[in-house]
Design an enzyme around this catalytic site. Structure first.
Site, PDB file in Angstrom:
ATOM      1  N   GLY A  16       0.771  -1.242   0.000  1.00 61.23           N
ATOM      2  CA  GLY A  16       0.000   0.000   0.000  1.00 61.23           C
ATOM      3  C   GLY A  16       0.800   1.289   0.000  1.00 61.23           C
ATOM      4  O   GLY A  16       1.736   1.482  -0.792  1.00 61.23           O
ATOM      5  N   ILE A  17       0.448   2.167   0.929  1.00 56.48           N
ATOM      6  CA  ILE A  17       1.027   3.518   0.985  1.00 56.48           C
ATOM      7  C   ILE A  17       2.528   3.452   1.284  1.00 56.48           C
ATOM      8  O   ILE A  17       3.328   4.201   0.710  1.00 56.48           O
ATOM      9  CB  ILE A  17       0.277   4.347   2.060  1.00 56.48           C
ATOM     10  CG1 ILE A  17      -1.153   4.641   1.580  1.00 56.48           C
ATOM     11  CG2 ILE A  17       1.031   5.630   2.395  1.00 56.48           C
ATOM     12  CD1 ILE A  17      -2.081   5.230   2.646  1.00 56.48           C
ATOM     13  N   ASP A  62       8.546  -5.526  13.521  1.00 57.29           N
ATOM     14  CA  ASP A  62       7.248  -5.288  14.158  1.00 57.29           C
ATOM     15  C   ASP A  62       7.406  -3.952  14.869  1.00 57.29           C
ATOM     16  O   ASP A  62       8.210  -3.823  15.798  1.00 57.29           O
ATOM     17  CB  ASP A  62       6.928  -6.414  15.146  1.00 57.29           C
ATOM     18  CG  ASP A  62       5.594  -6.177  15.860  1.00 57.29           C
ATOM     19  OD1 ASP A  62       5.081  -5.041  15.843  1.00 57.29           O
ATOM     20  OD2 ASP A  62       5.078  -7.152  16.441  1.00 57.29           O
ATOM     21  N   ASN A  89       4.650   4.632   9.092  1.00 59.01           N
ATOM     22  CA  ASN A  89       3.490   4.356   8.235  1.00 59.01           C
ATOM     23  C   ASN A  89       2.696   3.122   8.648  1.00 59.01           C
ATOM     24  O   ASN A  89       1.486   3.073   8.428  1.00 59.01           O
ATOM     25  CB  ASN A  89       4.004   4.181   6.789  1.00 59.01           C
ATOM     26  CG  ASN A  89       2.966   3.544   5.896  1.00 59.01           C
ATOM     27  OD1 ASN A  89       2.016   4.197   5.472  1.00 59.01           O
ATOM     28  ND2 ASN A  89       3.108   2.255   5.618  1.00 59.01           N
ATOM     29  N   TYR A 153      -9.499   3.090  16.024  1.00 60.78           N
ATOM     30  CA  TYR A 153      -8.669   3.713  14.973  1.00 60.78           C
ATOM     31  C   TYR A 153      -8.706   5.233  15.119  1.00 60.78           C
ATOM     32  O   TYR A 153      -7.669   5.901  15.063  1.00 60.78           O
ATOM     33  CB  TYR A 153      -9.212   3.266  13.615  1.00 60.78           C
ATOM     34  CG  TYR A 153      -8.366   3.651  12.424  1.00 60.78           C
ATOM     35  CD1 TYR A 153      -7.199   2.944  12.123  1.00 60.78           C
ATOM     36  CD2 TYR A 153      -8.742   4.685  11.576  1.00 60.78           C
ATOM     37  CE1 TYR A 153      -6.437   3.270  11.014  1.00 60.78           C
ATOM     38  CE2 TYR A 153      -7.982   5.024  10.470  1.00 60.78           C
ATOM     39  CZ  TYR A 153      -6.826   4.314  10.192  1.00 60.78           C
ATOM     40  OH  TYR A 153      -6.070   4.648   9.099  1.00 60.78           O
ATOM     41  N   LYS A 157      -5.371   7.532  15.711  1.00 65.40           N
ATOM     42  CA  LYS A 157      -4.935   8.498  14.704  1.00 65.40           C
ATOM     43  C   LYS A 157      -5.042   9.945  15.211  1.00 65.40           C
ATOM     44  O   LYS A 157      -4.251  10.809  14.805  1.00 65.40           O
ATOM     45  CB  LYS A 157      -5.726   8.303  13.404  1.00 65.40           C
ATOM     46  CG  LYS A 157      -5.441   6.965  12.722  1.00 65.40           C
ATOM     47  CD  LYS A 157      -3.981   6.835  12.291  1.00 65.40           C
ATOM     48  CE  LYS A 157      -3.707   5.577  11.493  1.00 65.40           C
ATOM     49  NZ  LYS A 157      -2.315   5.479  11.034  1.00 65.40           N
ATOM     50  N   ILE A 188      -7.907   5.668   0.518  1.00 63.99           N
ATOM     51  CA  ILE A 188      -6.921   5.301  -0.488  1.00 63.99           C
ATOM     52  C   ILE A 188      -7.079   3.805  -0.765  1.00 63.99           C
ATOM     53  O   ILE A 188      -7.158   3.006   0.186  1.00 63.99           O
ATOM     54  CB  ILE A 188      -5.478   5.572   0.037  1.00 63.99           C
ATOM     55  CG1 ILE A 188      -5.354   7.010   0.584  1.00 63.99           C
ATOM     56  CG2 ILE A 188      -4.445   5.275  -1.035  1.00 63.99           C
ATOM     57  CD1 ILE A 188      -5.593   8.127  -0.407  1.00 63.99           C
ATOM     58  N   THR A 190      -6.211   0.543  -0.894  1.00 66.33           N
ATOM     59  CA  THR A 190      -5.165  -0.400  -0.469  1.00 66.33           C
ATOM     60  C   THR A 190      -5.866  -1.591   0.179  1.00 66.33           C
ATOM     61  O   THR A 190      -7.088  -1.564   0.385  1.00 66.33           O
ATOM     62  CB  THR A 190      -4.231   0.221   0.589  1.00 66.33           C
ATOM     63  OG1 THR A 190      -4.995   0.462   1.766  1.00 66.33           O
ATOM     64  CG2 THR A 190      -3.578   1.513   0.127  1.00 66.33           C
TER      65      THR A 190
HETATM   66  P1  NAP Z   1      -1.880  -1.727   4.184  1.00 70.75           P
HETATM   67  O1  NAP Z   1      -1.933  -1.864   2.711  1.00 70.75           O
HETATM   68  O2  NAP Z   1      -2.622  -2.686   5.036  1.00 70.75           O
HETATM   69  O3  NAP Z   1      -0.339  -1.678   4.618  1.00 70.75           O
HETATM   70  C1  NAP Z   1       0.047  -1.622   5.967  1.00 70.75           C
HETATM   71  C2  NAP Z   1       1.322  -2.402   6.134  1.00 70.75           C
HETATM   72  O4  NAP Z   1       1.707  -2.350   7.518  1.00 70.75           O
HETATM   73  C3  NAP Z   1       1.163  -3.877   5.767  1.00 70.75           C
HETATM   74  O5  NAP Z   1       2.246  -4.309   4.968  1.00 70.75           O
HETATM   75  C4  NAP Z   1       1.168  -4.569   7.119  1.00 70.75           C
HETATM   76  O6  NAP Z   1       1.679  -5.890   7.078  1.00 70.75           O
HETATM   77  C5  NAP Z   1       2.081  -3.661   7.909  1.00 70.75           C
HETATM   78  N1  NAP Z   1       1.951  -3.851   9.350  1.00 70.75           N
HETATM   79  C6  NAP Z   1       0.846  -4.144  10.063  1.00 70.75           C
HETATM   80  N2  NAP Z   1       1.146  -4.273  11.360  1.00 70.75           N
HETATM   81  C7  NAP Z   1       2.477  -4.023  11.479  1.00 70.75           C
HETATM   82  C8  NAP Z   1       3.391  -4.021  12.566  1.00 70.75           C
HETATM   83  N3  NAP Z   1       2.997  -4.281  13.825  1.00 70.75           N
HETATM   84  N4  NAP Z   1       4.688  -3.729  12.321  1.00 70.75           N
HETATM   85  C9  NAP Z   1       5.108  -3.478  11.059  1.00 70.75           C
HETATM   86  N5  NAP Z   1       4.296  -3.500   9.992  1.00 70.75           N
HETATM   87  C10 NAP Z   1       2.991  -3.764  10.201  1.00 70.75           C
HETATM   88  O7  NAP Z   1      -2.415  -0.303   4.636  1.00 70.75           O
HETATM   89  P2  NAP Z   1      -2.271   1.160   3.998  1.00 70.75           P
HETATM   90  O8  NAP Z   1      -3.624   1.576   3.563  1.00 70.75           O
HETATM   91  O9  NAP Z   1      -1.137   1.225   3.058  1.00 70.75           O
HETATM   92  O10 NAP Z   1      -1.963   1.984   5.331  1.00 70.75           O
HETATM   93  C11 NAP Z   1      -0.715   2.595   5.606  1.00 70.75           C
HETATM   94  C12 NAP Z   1      -0.918   3.675   6.657  1.00 70.75           C
HETATM   95  O11 NAP Z   1      -1.810   4.654   6.128  1.00 70.75           O
HETATM   96  C13 NAP Z   1      -1.573   3.166   7.938  1.00 70.75           C
HETATM   97  O12 NAP Z   1      -1.019   3.838   9.052  1.00 70.75           O
HETATM   98  C14 NAP Z   1      -3.013   3.573   7.771  1.00 70.75           C
HETATM   99  O13 NAP Z   1      -3.686   3.707   9.000  1.00 70.75           O
HETATM  100  C15 NAP Z   1      -2.862   4.885   7.040  1.00 70.75           C
HETATM  101  N6  NAP Z   1      -4.048   5.310   6.322  1.00 70.75           N
HETATM  102  C16 NAP Z   1      -4.557   4.561   5.302  1.00 70.75           C
HETATM  103  C17 NAP Z   1      -5.693   5.011   4.648  1.00 70.75           C
HETATM  104  C18 NAP Z   1      -6.307   4.266   3.508  1.00 70.75           C
HETATM  105  O14 NAP Z   1      -7.389   4.674   3.055  1.00 70.75           O
HETATM  106  N7  NAP Z   1      -5.731   3.216   2.983  1.00 70.75           N
HETATM  107  C19 NAP Z   1      -6.305   6.209   5.030  1.00 70.75           C
HETATM  108  C20 NAP Z   1      -5.752   6.934   6.078  1.00 70.75           C
HETATM  109  C21 NAP Z   1      -4.613   6.478   6.710  1.00 70.75           C
HETATM  110  P3  NAP Z   1       0.656  -7.125   6.853  1.00 70.75           P
HETATM  111  O15 NAP Z   1      -0.187  -6.792   5.665  1.00 70.75           O
HETATM  112  O16 NAP Z   1       1.559  -8.281   6.643  1.00 70.75           O
HETATM  113  O17 NAP Z   1      -0.139  -7.202   8.099  1.00 70.75           O
END
Ligand code: NAP
Length: 256
Positions: A16-17, A62, A89, A153, A157, A188, A190
Site C-alpha cells: 500500500g502507501i 514489528d 506508516n 482507529y 490516529k 486510499i 489499499t
Molecule cells: P496496508 O496496505 O494494510 O499496509 C500496511 C502495512 O503495515 C502492511 O504491509 C502490514 O503488514 C504492515 N503492518 C501491520 N502491522 C504491522 C506491525 N505491527 N509492524 C510493522 N508493519 C505492520 O495499509 P495502507 O492503507 O497502506 O496503510 C498505511 C498507513 O496509512 C496506515 O497507518 C493507515 O492507517 C494509514 N491510512 C490509510 C488510509 C487508507 O485509506 N488506505 C487512510 C488513512 C490512513 P501485513 O499486511 O503483513 O499485516
C-alpha cells in the site's frame, strides 16, 4: 533527485502507501530501508525497487517492538552513517464501534498505530538531532473527523496528530534541525480499505463503497502514489519551513 544522499526508513512498506512511498523516495535518490512485519513483503518491495535501479535494504520489523527500534536505527546509522527521513506508516484498522470493540483489539490498535509512532520518533530524534531530519507520521482523516465504526482507529490516529505537534515543538525548542509533520490520507485504495469494506455484513459492502464515494467531493478514492507524493514533499528540503503541520490528502473529504 530531490532526496539525493538521504537515508530513509519506511515502516509497513511491504504494501500500500508504505510501498508506494519507499518506491517514490528511491526514485528521488534516497537509500530506503524498507521494513514490514512480514519479511517476504518487505523483500518483494525492496527487490522491485532495486530492479528499477533504486537502492534499498529490507528488514523484518514489528513496529511495536521497542528494543528492535533502537537496534534497527543504530544499525542504519552504523552502516550508512546517518538517518535523515523516517516515515511512521505501519498501521492496522479494525472495523468496530464503541460498543463492540474488545479491549484486546483496542490495545492492539493503540500499540501498532500509536505507540509505534512514539517509539520510532524517539529513536529517530536521538540520531537526527545534530545533522537534522524529517519525521513523517501517517495519521488519517480519521485523526480529524469521527467515524462510528472505527472507534479504536479514531483514537489512535487523533493521538498521532497531536503527538506530532508535541514532538515538533520539542525539537524546535531544543534547536534540533528535525521537523516532525503528520499526513492525513483520505480513502486510499489499499488492502486496508478493501479489508475494512469486506468486513461489513453481506449486502452492506457495496452500499458502504457507494456511500464513501458520494462523500468524497472529488468523487473517487485516492491511490497510494497520491500519499507518497505528499510524503516526498515533507521528506525533501522543499518543506524546510514546515514542522508540526498536518498535510491532508483526501479528495476534499474533510471540507464538509
Ligand atoms: P496496508 O496496505 O494494510 O499496509 C500496511 C502495512 O503495515 C502492511 O504491509 C502490514 O503488514 C504492515 N503492518 C501491520 N502491522 C504491522 C506491525 N505491527 N509492524 C510493522 N508493519 C505492520 O495499509 P495502507 O492503507 O497502506 O496503510 C498505511 C498507513 O496509512 C496506515 O497507518 C493507515 O492507517 C494509514 N491510512 C490509510 C488510509 C487508507 O485509506 N488506505 C487512510 C488513512 C490512513 P501485513 O499486511 O503483513 O499485516
Amino acid at each position: 533527485m530531490r532526496l539525493i544522499d538521504k537515508v530513509a526508513l519506511v515502516t509497513g512498506a511491504g504494501n500500500g502507501i508504505g510501498a508506494a512511498t519507499a518506491t517514490r523516495f528511491a526514485e528521488e535518490g534516497a537509500l530506503v530501508i524498507v521494513t514490514d512485519i512480514n519479511p517476504e513483503s518487505a523483500q518483494t518491495v525492496a527487490a522491485q525497487i532495486n530492479a528499477s535501479g533504486g537502492r534499498t535494504e529490507a528488514h523484518a520489523q514489528d513496529v511495536t517492538d521497542e528494543a528492535l527500534w533502537d537496534r534497527l536505527v543504530a544499525g542504519v546509522v552504523a552502516t550508512h552513517g546517518h538517518l535523515d527521513i523516517l516515515v511512521n506508516n505501519a498501521g492496522i484498522a479494525i472495523t468496530a464501534n464503541v460498543e463492540n470493540t474488545s479491549l484486546e483489539d483496542w490495545r492492539r490498535t493503540q500499540a501498532v498505530n500509536g505507540e509505534s509512532v512514539f517509539l520510532g520518533t524517539r529513536a529517530a530524534v536521538k540520531v537526527m538531532q545534530e545533522r537534522g531530519g524529517s519525521i513523517i507520521n501517517i495519521s488519517s482523516i480519521e485523526g480529524i473527523v469521527g467515524e462510528p465504526d472505527a472507534t479504536a482507529y479514531n483514537y489512535s490516529k487523533g493521538g498521532v496528530r497531536i503527538f506530532t505537534k508535541s514532538a515538533a515543538l520539542h525539537c524546535a525548542r531544543q534547536g534540533y534541525p528535525v521537523r516532525v509533520n503528520s499526513v492525513h490520507p483520505g480513502f486510499i485504495l489499499t488492502n486496508m480499505v478493501e479489508a475494512g469494506i469486506a468486513a461489513l455484513p453481506e449486502g452492506q459492502a457495496q452500499e458502504m463503497y457507494e456511500r464513501l464515494l458520494g462523500e468524497i467531493p472529488m468523487g473517487a478514492m485516492g491511490e497510494p502514489l497520491d500519499i507518497a507524493n505528499g510524503c516526498l514533499f515533507l521528506a525533501s528540503d522543499e518543506s524546510r519551513y514546515m514542522t508540526g503541520s498536518e498535510l491532508v490528502i483526501d479528495g476534499g473529504y474533510t471540507c464538509h
